[in-house]
Structure formats: C-alpha cells, structure tokens
Scaffold this motif. Structure first.
Motif, PDB file in Angstrom:
ATOM      1  N   ARG A 311     -25.612 -38.420 -43.608  1.00 40.61           N
ATOM      2  CA  ARG A 311     -25.568 -38.558 -45.065  1.00 40.61           C
ATOM      3  C   ARG A 311     -26.319 -37.402 -45.745  1.00 40.61           C
ATOM      4  NH1 ARG A 311     -23.835 -43.586 -46.652  1.00 40.61           N
ATOM      5  NH2 ARG A 311     -24.759 -43.323 -48.716  1.00 40.61           N
ATOM      6  N   VAL A 314     -24.158 -34.144 -45.378  1.00 40.87           N
ATOM      7  CA  VAL A 314     -22.999 -34.156 -46.284  1.00 40.87           C
ATOM      8  C   VAL A 314     -23.453 -33.951 -47.728  1.00 40.87           C
ATOM      9  CG1 VAL A 314     -21.093 -35.558 -47.181  1.00 40.87           C
ATOM     10  CG2 VAL A 314     -21.631 -35.604 -44.738  1.00 40.87           C
ATOM     11  N   LYS A 318     -22.438 -30.918 -50.335  1.00 40.81           N
ATOM     12  CA  LYS A 318     -21.874 -31.149 -51.665  1.00 40.81           C
ATOM     13  C   LYS A 318     -22.709 -30.457 -52.744  1.00 40.81           C
ATOM     14  CE  LYS A 318     -19.400 -35.494 -50.803  1.00 40.81           C
ATOM     15  NZ  LYS A 318     -18.105 -35.003 -51.316  1.00 40.81           N
ATOM     16  N   LEU A 342     -22.422 -41.588 -51.545  1.00 45.72           N
ATOM     17  CA  LEU A 342     -21.514 -41.299 -50.430  1.00 45.72           C
ATOM     18  C   LEU A 342     -20.898 -42.577 -49.876  1.00 45.72           C
ATOM     19  CD1 LEU A 342     -23.564 -38.608 -48.457  1.00 45.72           C
ATOM     20  CD2 LEU A 342     -21.615 -38.226 -49.972  1.00 45.72           C
ATOM     21  N   ASP A 346     -16.486 -40.242 -46.905  1.00 46.16           N
ATOM     22  CA  ASP A 346     -17.167 -38.952 -46.998  1.00 46.16           C
ATOM     23  C   ASP A 346     -17.748 -38.528 -45.646  1.00 46.16           C
ATOM     24  OD1 ASP A 346     -16.872 -38.460 -49.839  1.00 46.16           O
ATOM     25  OD2 ASP A 346     -18.322 -40.059 -50.169  1.00 46.16           O
ATOM     26  N   THR A 435     -12.163 -35.265 -51.052  1.00 44.46           N
ATOM     27  CA  THR A 435     -12.939 -36.509 -51.011  1.00 44.46           C
ATOM     28  C   THR A 435     -12.221 -37.596 -50.217  1.00 44.46           C
ATOM     29  OG1 THR A 435     -11.945 -37.228 -53.109  1.00 44.46           O
ATOM     30  CG2 THR A 435     -14.044 -36.048 -53.227  1.00 44.46           C
TER      31      THR A 435
END
Length: 538
Positions: A311, A314, A318, A342, A346, A435
C-alpha cells in the motif's frame, strides 16, 4: 523505497546477463535478415514445436504473468474460462483458417480478404490490426514497467520509455527468426520463474500449502464466477467463455503474428502442430498463474505487514505521478490520504512484483524480473514484427510502390518497427494513470478492436455468396453495433440516453458483433437472391 533494498548485485548480474544474451541472439540473426522474406517468414523452414513455443510465449505475455495473478488476487478464477475456450478455437483454426494461409503463400493474413471482397477489406483489416497492436504493446509495456517501478521506486514513465527503446532495438535487429527463437527460450524462463515463485509462496506460509488452499477457498478465490445464463451484463462464466472462444479464434484465425508463424513452419503438418503446442500449453500454465494469484491473496492475508508495504509503495507511486515530491509540505498528509483510498484493485497488479522483491532469495529475484521482461519482450517483439510486415506488404508494396525492390522492403520493415515501437510506448504512458485491472482493460480493447476483423473473415467463410457492396453494407451495420455496445458502457455516454445503452457486458462485443455480421450477411443474400448481380457484384 522499501522494495529497492532487496535487489542485490547477484540479481543485477542475472538480469543484465539475460538481457545481454537475448540481444546477442538478435544480433546473431542480423546478417541473416538481408531479405524481406527472411525478416517476415524466416525462410519458411522452421519446425512446428519451435513455432508452437513462440505462440505459447506470445500468449504468456506480461498480461498473463502479472495481470492473471493480480486478477485472482482481487477476484477469483473467472479468467480461466478464457483458457478453457482455447482448444475449441484452435480446432477451428486448424480446420478452416490454417489451410487458407498455407495455400496462399502470401505473408499478409489479409491478402485473403482482398481476394474475397476487394482491396477495401484488406486495408480495413490491416488498419484495425495495426491499431490493435498499438493497444497491445501499450498494455504489455505498462505491465513490464510495473515490477521495476515497485522494485526501485523509479518513475514508471521513465521505465516505460527505456524498456520501450530496448525492446524496439531488439525487434529491429532480429527479424522473425530471432523473435521465434527468443520466444522459445523465454517460454522456459517464464515457467522456471513462475514455478520457483509458487514453491516459495506455498512453503513460506505458517501452515504450508494446505493453509494457502484453506484461506483462498474461504474467500472464494477459486470460483469461476457466476454461472447464471441470464446475467449478460456481468462477466459470468459463460460470458467469459464465449469471449474466450471468439477472441482466441481471432488470435489463431486472423491475427497476423500467428499467421506469420504458420507461414514460417516448414510444412502444413508442422504449422498445425504449432497451433496445438501453443494452445495446449497455455491452458495449464494460465491455471498456474491464477493459482499464484490465489496463493498471493492467502499469503498477504497472513502477512498484513507486507500488505501495508504494498500500500505504501503504490501510494508513493501515485504521489510521484501526481507530481508531489517528498519535500512538499503536504506530502505526509497526502500520502496517508492516498493510502486510505486504495482498494484491492489498486494493489492487484503490484502484489506479485512486491512478493518477488521481498521474499525471493538473491539471484532468484533477478531471474523472476528477467522472466517478466521475457514475457513482455516476446509479445512486443512479435507485435512489432507483424505490424511492420503489414505496413510493408499491405500499404507500401500494395499501394505505394508495387515494383519496389527487396532492399526497400527491408528498409520499410525496420522503419515501421521503430514507428510502432514509439506509438506503443506512448500508449503505455497513457495507461500510467490506470485504476482498473490491466486484464480487464486489455480484454475490452481486444474485443472492440478485434470484433469486426473476425466478423469479416467469418462472413467470407460462412456466407459464400456475398460480395462487393452487400459485404460493405453488412460490415458497416456490424461496426455500428460494435461501436454502440462499446460506447454505451463508458462514462461518455449521455445520461439522458441511459435507457438506450447496451444490455451486454463489454466482453460480449467480440461475440455479438461477428455473430450479427454473419447473420445479417446471410439475411442479405437471401433477400437479394432474386438479384444475383447485386449480391455478387458481377
């Protein structure tokens, strides 16, 4: 970046060594590609098992290597219905399509459409195929860049550009023979890497393989999806199965890259063998990758601290894509907000790269990343070679310079390889803000861009009386139907016309479109049966 610290000098040695070996293979065949026929058909002397491994490796692109595990991690085994349709599509291709290509002797798959309907049909199919390949290259290169972005925290856009240049150069120097041989080698690397990852996954769980099965099964991760026959707006088992039949028929029946392998095979028997080797290998291997996805779900359920790492990675990516750097005052608060927002989707395409980086022994990480690149390189190089072949045969030689020399053809082939490599790279850059599941995006693009091509081929085979203007009319109606089914499922469809939207799931575009084209063609010939000149164009 958390995952970056796990990549060691040994991993770099394995990864770079693989690249050097593959590029050396392309350079080895450089001097053999002094004719257009060598570049596009390899002298038509290759064995069926080799062409079959190349077909298998093309199927097993990074779409399979990363997107299938990601899909099973997020959802279930619904995607396996696509693979179950493969043998049926292969049987139809061997029975009806392959003999046509072998008899024609031409390198372009769409020259048959010109003989059947006229030049317009050949150019139409070629244009849509070239657009289709830009989309495919883009999706594959985007997925190829993901592991490097996860591993090192690099800007994924820079990774896409660099890898795009590398793959384009490889395709430029190698030609179809280098592509096919590299595909065969890469197929072995792919399987070795996947089996290694699965073994570590299963035995790194506290309760071993049995715990993986129990956790994944408890969360319904082995389900093939809904079996409702009436839910045509959902990706049910039957919807994906129908999509798989028609999309695989498009692959084996009318895809230029597959047709070039049929032509490159030494005999008709070897060409048929290549189809069956590619099809029958992919079915169990796709199940392997889906099982990796289910196992990843169980693993991360049992290791929440690693889920949090994914997490964070990612979210950092982003933030980077949004232009927010770590030295920005609002970075920490925005990072937490991004992490909180998220979803599993994702994370889906990124969990396998993270597992590779965090859990595999040194050297093995390099092998797995090499395998991901192998998967992508086999597909992209194949797409670039087939696209260049069509530009040369269907446009340059057929329209611009019919009397051009072989030297000119080779020049056009190499120039087209660079052009399509650049356009595919730009498509990959456009997907950076993706996405949704990469597999979902690819399936929809494949359905929309491939539907009318397979419909036109089936029309020519199944409605033998239709010709000329009648065929153009039928195709236009079919294209309108395809456009309506695709557009009405997007956010761009006006809300006031929501009642006129398609009731079908977008995957059914490639099923309904070709079926409607064939049925309408049959009805038109029946209606005009009393006026044969209008039907035949005589």
């Amino acid at each position: 970046m958390i995952a970056a610290v796990f990549f060691t000098g040994v991993d770099w040695f394995v990864l770079l060594g693989y690249f050097v070996a593959i590029m050396a293979l392309g350079l080895f065949f450089w001097r053999r590609n002094n004719t257009a026929d060598q570049f596009t058909a390899g002298g038509r002397t290759l064995p069926g098992w080799l062409c079959g491994l190349s077909i298998f490796a093309t199927y097993l692109s990074s779409i399979s290597y990363l997107a299938l595990p990601g899909k099973a991690f997020v959802d279930n085994w619904n995607a396996f219905a696509f693979s179950l349709a493969l043998p049926f599509a292969a049987a139809i291709a061997v029975r009806f399509f392959l003999p046509l290509y072998r008899r024609s002797g031409e390198v372009s798959a769409y020259s048959l459409l010109e003989h059947r309907f006229g030049l317009w049909a050949r150019l139409y199919a070629s244009c849509f195929y070239l657009l289709f390949q830009i989309a495919r290259i883009g999706v594959v290169m985007y997925l190829m860049a993901l592991p490097m972005a996860v591993l090192f925290g690099w800007d994924i856009r820079i990774v896409i550009v660099v890898t795009g240049i590398i793959v384009t150069i490889y395709s430029f120097v190698g030609g179809i023979v280098a592509v096919i041989w590299a595909d065969a080698i890469q197929a072995i690397v792919l399987l070795a890497g996947a089996l290694l990852a699965l073994g570590i996954l299963l035995f790194d769980m506290p309760g071993g393989p049995s715990e993986v099965i129990e956790v994944a099964n408890r969360h319904d991760k082995f389900s093939l999806g809904s079996t409702s026959l009436l839910a045509i707006s959902q990706p049910t088992l039957w919807v994906v199965l129908a999509y798989g039949l028609f999309d695989n028929l498009r692959n084996f029946g009318v895809d230029q890259s597959y047709v070039q392998r049929y032509i490159a095979a030494s005999t008709d028997r070897e060409a048929a063998k290549s189809v069956w080797v590619g099809a029958l290998l992919y079915v169990p291997v796709s199940a392997l990758f889906l099982f990796i996805g289910s196992s990843l779900f169980a693993y991360y359920e049992s290791h929440p601290e690693q889920t949090q790492e994914v997490r964070l990675i990612v979210a950092e990516q982003k933030m980077m894509q949004a232009g927010i750097t770590p030295d920005a005052p609002e970075y920490a608060s925005r990072l937490n907000e991004t992490m909180d927002g998220l979803t599993e989707t994702d994370l889906g395409d990124r969990v396998f790269p993270h597992f590779i980086a965090s859990n595999l022994p040194m050297g093995a990480r390099g092998l797995l990343i090499a395998a991901v690149f192998a998967a992508a390189m086999s597909t992209v190089s194949t797409s670039l070679n087939s696209s260049a072949t069509l530009v040369m045969s269907d446009f340059y030689k057929r329209l611009l310079r019919p009397d051009s020399s072989d030297t000119e053809h080779v020049r056009v082939l190499r120039g087209s390889t660079i052009a399509w490599g650049a356009m595919g790279t730009m498509m990959a850059l456009a997907l950076v803000r993706l996405t949704e599941s990469a597999l979902d995006i690819w399936w929809i693009l494949s359905a929309v861009l491939g539907a009318a091509i397979i419909g036109l081929f089936l029309l020519g085979i199944m409605v033998p009386k239709i010709r000329g203007g009648a065929a153009v009319f039928v195709l236009l109606i079919g294209m309108t139907l395809i456009a309506w089914m695709a557009a009405s499922k997007t956010d761009y469809w006006p809300s006031q016309y929501s009642g006129l939207a398609s009731p079908f799931h977008p995957l059914l575009v490639i099923v309904v479109g070709p079926t409607a084209i064939v049925l309408l063609g049959w009805l038109v010939t029946k209606f005009l049966s009393k006026k044969p000149n209008e039907v035949t164009g005589d």
